[in-house]
Design an enzyme around this catalytic site. Structure first.
Site, PDB file in Angstrom:
ATOM      1  N   ARG A   1       0.810  -1.197   0.000  1.00  8.93           N
ATOM      2  CA  ARG A   1       0.000   0.000   0.000  1.00  8.93           C
ATOM      3  C   ARG A   1       0.857   1.267   0.000  1.00  8.93           C
ATOM      4  O   ARG A   1       0.709   2.148  -0.847  1.00  8.93           O
ATOM      5  CB  ARG A   1      -0.902  -0.006   1.222  1.00  8.93           C
ATOM      6  CG  ARG A   1      -1.783   1.214   1.366  1.00  8.93           C
ATOM      7  CD  ARG A   1      -2.352   1.249   2.787  1.00  8.93           C
ATOM      8  NE  ARG A   1      -3.004  -0.011   3.080  1.00  8.93           N
ATOM      9  CZ  ARG A   1      -4.192  -0.333   2.625  1.00  8.93           C
ATOM     10  NH1 ARG A   1      -4.840   0.519   1.873  1.00  8.93           N
ATOM     11  NH2 ARG A   1      -4.728  -1.491   2.940  1.00  8.93           N
ATOM     12  N   THR A   2       1.776   1.338   0.937  1.00 10.41           N
ATOM     13  CA  THR A   2       2.618   2.531   1.046  1.00 10.41           C
ATOM     14  C   THR A   2       3.466   2.704  -0.211  1.00 10.41           C
ATOM     15  O   THR A   2       3.582   3.798  -0.756  1.00 10.41           O
ATOM     16  CB  THR A   2       3.540   2.409   2.285  1.00 10.41           C
ATOM     17  OG1 THR A   2       2.727   2.267   3.440  1.00 10.41           O
ATOM     18  CG2 THR A   2       4.413   3.629   2.432  1.00 10.41           C
TER      19      THR A   2
ATOM     20  N   LYS B   1      23.833  -9.959   0.693  1.00 12.35           N
ATOM     21  CA  LYS B   1      25.271  -9.989   0.446  1.00 12.35           C
ATOM     22  C   LYS B   1      26.025  -9.236   1.532  1.00 12.35           C
ATOM     23  O   LYS B   1      27.231  -9.028   1.431  1.00 12.35           O
ATOM     24  CB  LYS B   1      25.587  -9.364  -0.920  1.00 12.35           C
ATOM     25  CG  LYS B   1      25.139 -10.198  -2.101  1.00 12.35           C
ATOM     26  CD  LYS B   1      25.545  -9.522  -3.406  1.00 12.35           C
ATOM     27  CE  LYS B   1      24.886 -10.205  -4.602  1.00 12.35           C
ATOM     28  NZ  LYS B   1      24.887  -9.354  -5.788  1.00 12.35           N
TER      29      LYS B   1
ATOM     30  N   ARG C   1      11.723   1.990   3.377  1.00 10.98           N
ATOM     31  CA  ARG C   1      10.999   1.250   4.410  1.00 10.98           C
ATOM     32  C   ARG C   1      11.954   0.228   4.980  1.00 10.98           C
ATOM     33  O   ARG C   1      12.626  -0.486   4.215  1.00 10.98           O
ATOM     34  CB  ARG C   1       9.815   0.534   3.773  1.00 10.98           C
ATOM     35  CG  ARG C   1       9.067  -0.378   4.709  1.00 10.98           C
ATOM     36  CD  ARG C   1       7.973   0.395   5.384  1.00 10.98           C
ATOM     37  NE  ARG C   1       7.002  -0.409   6.065  1.00 10.98           N
ATOM     38  CZ  ARG C   1       5.719  -0.077   6.147  1.00 10.98           C
ATOM     39  NH1 ARG C   1       5.270   1.006   5.558  1.00 10.98           N
ATOM     40  NH2 ARG C   1       4.879  -0.818   6.834  1.00 10.98           N
TER      41      ARG C   1
ATOM     42  N   HIS D   1       6.363   6.794  10.828  1.00 12.80           N
ATOM     43  CA  HIS D   1       5.852   6.624   9.467  1.00 12.80           C
ATOM     44  C   HIS D   1       5.194   7.963   9.142  1.00 12.80           C
ATOM     45  O   HIS D   1       3.975   8.079   9.063  1.00 12.80           O
ATOM     46  CB  HIS D   1       4.841   5.479   9.458  1.00 12.80           C
ATOM     47  CG  HIS D   1       4.376   5.061   8.095  1.00 12.80           C
ATOM     48  ND1 HIS D   1       4.800   5.692   6.939  1.00 12.80           N
ATOM     49  CD2 HIS D   1       3.521   4.084   7.687  1.00 12.80           C
ATOM     50  CE1 HIS D   1       4.214   5.097   5.904  1.00 12.80           C
ATOM     51  NE2 HIS D   1       3.444   4.141   6.329  1.00 12.80           N
TER      52      HIS D   1
END
Lengths: 445, 445, 445
Positions: free
Chosen positions: C54-55, C83, C105, C133
């Site tokens: 969604r974000t 890695k 995120r 957020h």
């Protein structure tokens, strides 16, 4: 949400609309790069709950060719769905502001219909479980139309695993609807299912005939062929002589891989050993001289690579033509291109299930797998005998007894009382126990 | 598929073409946002069978900067490949209509060559197993060229794990090809492999010399240095005095991380404990005063963060310069920019394996891992002694006996008879058993 | 990296700037497709170490609406991070050439701050663990502002799981900062944590009062309400009579789902059985007549679908409005839109930890999880008593003893000596052992 048009099933389009789409697609196909003004500023969202690179890339390429933008969730299973979000809510969120159109792929049958019911932007079904994949079918039809310049009256061989292939079933319905004749040559044990044959007969008037396919060479050895011809049997393109009907000329052969991932208990897996491989040899017989060889891809060994350069090889062209066909669909649904043809008017009416359990027998139907925000519904295909199908996955409902939601009585399916219940009062039960535990009472006892 | 140009190996480009690409990249780099007209309307497809965010984002950024569009399959392993689709078919489908160019990353060596053979659009190799990653090498060379204004005659230290790093090997070949000198200072036990040294010698005339690297300070302690100088030994830039050759001035140090994920049985993992960390101290000696410190990233601890602000730190610049270099490659391969330099004309001829088993000894070569639609082939690097390499992964073939596909006789590799077999009749065997079980007969017994 | 502006925390924006952003967003929202010139030629990179469809789609849609391009790494966990690349290096590489802005995120608290410290392009925090957020909070505030035309003095009910929801905490801080009043009606056992209440009090002057919420109907049964009113208690919008304070009018109800994925040992999971479901009934009481019903989505059962068509239902609008809000943020941070309002000037000063162990008590803070290239730091919220918080995750530091990095002495937290240590010499210890093992010496013993 009036006025928004979705593509959930190929039946959402009238025959005339399909033809108009094909004409548009042909224009687009002449120069894919000439249309980047058409959807500039629009955004499509790819919501894929099941990975499918080919289909997704084809849609995204089409959207980019039209000058639009794409937002992609290729792995929905691992993201919002994991947080328990309902499909209905996801679609509403994406459709209200994020995107101007949604391309949806889902594991559950009927998911696209549920999405369309909840979306404020057009939804395209890019495959819902084993139910429908209408744009794939359109690409297949388009290829035949482009090559043969017509669909009515053509003869198409369907070969291989006819039991499990969604693609084959959808293609068969569409061909029958357009008046094409089907010759079924299944791999042994993987015959066309009865429910498909029944629907072909009931909805499109396709009559099954047993025919002699011996002239098809290698392929003929596979099975007794069944010939299905819709509505107008006088248009039979088969050769008829003393011995009966014989396959004499084929316009296209549609081959599928064994759908091993969908095989069920009871399928004879060993029998796959002799699965047909088509190549120069298999396509050498006279009736196949001008036959297109089609395949939805991916192929495994059922078409040999040496055939790839044969002009009859259509499988890569089918894939390539997905782009202009999808360009046409996208621009129509987003309102950037208007179809002048009349829309399909005899759509089936959806009736809500108002009482009793969800009658859909399909455990992977969205009406069972979506935990929230879904209400079961159904369509009626006949009243006498009563036959109905799930409104989401289209699977026929197993009906033994029928109740009335107002009287709370139930009756056996074929009783006179059953016939008098109003469609929107109908409640379906598989057996008496189910009816009784739902609080319904038997009458006449 | 004539006329389509791919970038599978850096050898697909002539030296003059590389230089012309670099000049273009320098122009692009002046203002990355000034070129959005160049590839408008074009689409590139990222097909990644192995995740590689950095490389993928770099290509996609370059394409967007050029005004083009991108379709992305970042996890091919989990989608079509899972359905058993061959790489050849995937590439054909994507190239016929979806995209105008394919950027391919694959786990198998030789995958990009196979893709190029089957694609109707240009294929760029974005890494095929441990084989090649030509755009990475071009970015590395470009950085040296931008900073030092030449490549011929420069001295480059290669340090760290020289055994497993594909990046180092490719960079070494490219440097040698451009006439640069290499100083190998491996971490103990992780020396440059013999086959790399052999190729450096045979193809680029690089002569190994043992040199005194004691003036390099910390780094010197690591190992006895080997100096490789191509073709023209009179151009030696080393200081020569009574004691021999001494490293006196270094233009660039290329450091790599221990490639632990590629380490094999027999590698001494404990020895990694003393793995070099370069920083202000390690770069403090006089010969390194103007040396660029390069690294392909990701780094772990082999370059300390405190060095990041040193003007000699090149690793972030190498990454950043990937965008203009890739912009140049993309626009050339898509035909939007023409190279005037002469193309590379002495490419190795590929010969098909017409009989016997696939002679490639590399189990992860695409000629072994691709189950369908691949035919083994090879290149010959010398006839006397007979030496050949796999046409896909370039690994040298283990040849003990040689057969002729027409006479069905086989001979020992160095026999006179072996030398008379025509290249396209050659069949390779590792031992007599293999030859006999392939139906070949020994002669002269 | 001066002059670059990031959005790590909502506190990076002054109140006036937030208002100006909202005005811009409102303009954008009038016609999302009218702004495709604004960021043409710019590229944003979505770096998602934790999937969040969604974000991500909301940001990518906003960027496309602005005419920019997007490069996406939706599964960073499985690619470069595997890695062993540091976040700092990844951000530097992506920011130097690949993209003009980074949307990040991450699973670790403080990740966005670390990224911003290392990036040469703006970083937007799209969620860092359970920390912040900010764009979600801005969307929530924006919805209230659009609907109620002000934020100061409004009354907002926070309902449901107030213990674990990051969204609720951030929204509460922001509301308090704008002078709104909060009415907490938690599900029993999931009350607003004390550290949130403490911060609301200390930073925004929010005073807790116990109030009578009986007029709220169903919701009232849930809990004794706590009313938090910032700074100016004379603006109380509650009804006051002989029996005390009573909730009489509510502007918005913010409901959250039980954050079961963040529940900890000790949480009473059984108590979730009676979790509130809001719908027509729950929203029927007089004080809620004009109350917006908000929810960050995804919802489960805490808001019934039948409420969706109620004009007070805001949850889909909140999501939809994410696009214009993010368009405003993107265009400001990329320098395509200038904010005239004064910036936030009283930002907390970050002080580096110069000795001793990392004092942050949060094991998932980026200062612990990032193995390379991170230096712990802190902010001081008060000197007497000494209180400090991690500069990355903002978690309060557990301080029992304080050392001075120059004298190497340590003292108890509340001692006179502790107060005299310069901020940049401060070293924190949880107990004497930790101090001693770090080589510090107790004084005055």
């Amino acid at each position: 949400m009036t006025g928004i048009r979705h593509l959930v099933s190929i039946d959402d389009l009238s025959l005339a609309e399909v033809m108009e789409l094909f004409q548009r697609a042909r224009e687009f196909g002449k120069d894919l790069r000439a249309w980047s003004h058409l959807c500039r500023g629009m955004i499509s969202a790819s919501l894929f709950y099941e990975p499918s690179t080919r289909t997704r890339l084809s849609f995204e390429s089409a959207m980019l060719r039209l000058g639009g933008g794409v937002i992609t969730a290729a792995e929905m299973k691992t993201s919002s769905a994991a947080k328990g979000e309902s499909l209905a809510d996801t679609v509403r969120v994406v459709g209200e502001g994020y995107a101007d159109l949604i391309v949806l792929r889902h594991t559950s049958e009927g998911a696209a219909r549920l999405a369309a019911e909840n979306s404020s932007v057009p939804v395209i079904n890019a495959g819902d479980g084993s139910h429908e994949h209408p744009t794939q079918t359109l690409c297949d039809l388009y290829t035949v139309w482009i090559e043969k310049e017509r669909l009515e009256g053509i003869d198409v061989v369907l070969a291989g695993d006819l039991k499990h292939s969604r693609t084959i079933h959808s293609f068969a319905y569409a061909l029958a609807r357009f008046g094409a004749n089907l010759i079924c040559i299944p791999h042994q044990g993987f015959e066309m299912p009865n429910y498909v044959l029944a629907r072909l007969k009931e909805e499109y008037g396709a009559q099954p005939l047993r025919v002699d396919a011996s002239r098809l060479g290698e392929m003929a050895a596979e099975s007794d062929a069944v010939y299905l011809t819709p509505q107008k049997p006088h248009q039979l393109s088969l050769f008829t002589d003393a011995r009966g009907l014989r396959v004499d000329r084929v316009d296209a052969v549609y081959m599928t891989r064994p759908q091993t991932e969908r095989h069920e208990v009871g399928d004879d897996k060993d029998s796959l050993e002799g699965y047909l491989t088509l190549g120069q040899e298999g396509m050498a017989s006279e009736p196949l001289r001008n036959a297109l060889l089609m395949h939805p891809l991916p192929r495994r060994d059922e078409i040999s690579q040496e055939f790839d350069k044969d002009p009859r090889a259509m499988y890569f062209k089918q894939a390539a033509r997905g782009v202009p066909v999808r360009m046409a669909i996208l621009s129509v649904l987003m309102g950037r291109l208007e179809l002048k043809a009349r829309a399909n008017e005899n759509k089936k009416r959806l009736v809500e299930v108002v009482a009793g359990p969800n009658p859909c027998p399909n455990p992977t139907c969205i009406s069972h797998t979506e935990l929230r925000h879904v209400k079961a519904n159904f369509t009626i295909s006949s009243r006498s005998p009563l036959r109905a199908a799930c409104g989401y996955c289209c699977r026929e409902l197993p009906i033994a007894f029928v109740g009335c939601s107002t009287t709370r009585n139930f009756h056996s399916r074929d009783s006179a009382a059953a016939k008098q219940i109003r469609p929107d009062h109908l409640v379906f039960f598989r057996d008496e126990q189910e009816a009784e535990s739902s609080g319904f009472v038997a009458t006449g006892r």
